[in-house]
Design an enzyme around this catalytic site. Sequence first.
Site, PDB file in Angstrom:
ATOM      1  N   ASP A   7       0.874  -1.177   0.000  1.00 44.61           N
ATOM      2  CA  ASP A   7       0.000   0.000   0.000  1.00 44.61           C
ATOM      3  C   ASP A   7       0.913   1.230   0.000  1.00 44.61           C
ATOM      4  O   ASP A   7       2.142   1.101  -0.143  1.00 44.61           O
ATOM      5  CB  ASP A   7      -1.005  -0.039   1.172  1.00 44.61           C
ATOM      6  CG  ASP A   7      -0.376   0.279   2.525  1.00 44.61           C
ATOM      7  OD1 ASP A   7       0.864   0.419   2.617  1.00 44.61           O
ATOM      8  OD2 ASP A   7      -1.132   0.385   3.513  1.00 44.61           O
ATOM      9  N   CYS A  64       3.462  -2.634   4.014  1.00 47.41           N
ATOM     10  CA  CYS A  64       2.547  -1.549   4.377  1.00 47.41           C
ATOM     11  C   CYS A  64       3.285  -0.653   5.362  1.00 47.41           C
ATOM     12  O   CYS A  64       4.517  -0.685   5.413  1.00 47.41           O
ATOM     13  CB  CYS A  64       1.216  -2.083   4.909  1.00 47.41           C
ATOM     14  SG  CYS A  64       1.290  -3.012   6.449  1.00 47.41           S
ATOM     15  N   HIS A 132       9.149 -29.825  12.110  1.00 42.64           N
ATOM     16  CA  HIS A 132       8.334 -28.622  11.898  1.00 42.64           C
ATOM     17  C   HIS A 132       7.120 -28.890  11.013  1.00 42.64           C
ATOM     18  O   HIS A 132       6.147 -28.145  11.046  1.00 42.64           O
ATOM     19  CB  HIS A 132       9.196 -27.509  11.296  1.00 42.64           C
ATOM     20  CG  HIS A 132      10.357 -27.168  12.171  1.00 42.64           C
ATOM     21  ND1 HIS A 132      10.207 -26.581  13.402  1.00 42.64           N
ATOM     22  CD2 HIS A 132      11.689 -27.391  12.021  1.00 42.64           C
ATOM     23  CE1 HIS A 132      11.395 -26.432  13.966  1.00 42.64           C
ATOM     24  NE2 HIS A 132      12.314 -26.919  13.148  1.00 42.64           N
TER      25      HIS A 132
END
Length: 140
Positions: A7, A64, A132
């Site tokens: 953005d 952002c 994991h």
Amino acid sequence: MIALGADHGGFGIKEAIRNYFEENKIEYIDLGIYTEESVDYPIFAKKVCEKILDGTARLGILCCGTGIGMSMAANKIRGIRAAALSDSFSCEFTRRHNDANVLCLGGRVISEEKAVELAKIFITTPFEGGRHINRIAMFE
Ligand code: RB5
């Protein structure tokens, strides 16, 4: 292929990463924004995540103001594991241990140089797998 999105708050660091990819011939798609006009970050989070889920991109980077809004929006999408961070240790280990597929960065938090450094770590660090895999499956 790496999908990029931002953005207005993340436009500058997204451009720095894009320039690094250009100079180093790293394949990417830039899904915007392309100017500093004020826009709504969830739209760009969705665009980038869709490119990962449809197989066009291996990883995504969302920028952002803080990286946090992008990570919140991206993590609502099933199959996306987005990490908002600003340090290289977390960046390395979110790939190694969490198999994060989206890196979220804040243009009002880190410098352009740091953003490029973190992008490099993110796209070159492999997932370790092993123990994991089950941990990720537990929350997926
Ligand atoms: C935009 O002003 C800002 O709210 C956005 O870039 C981001 O920081 C949200 O988390």
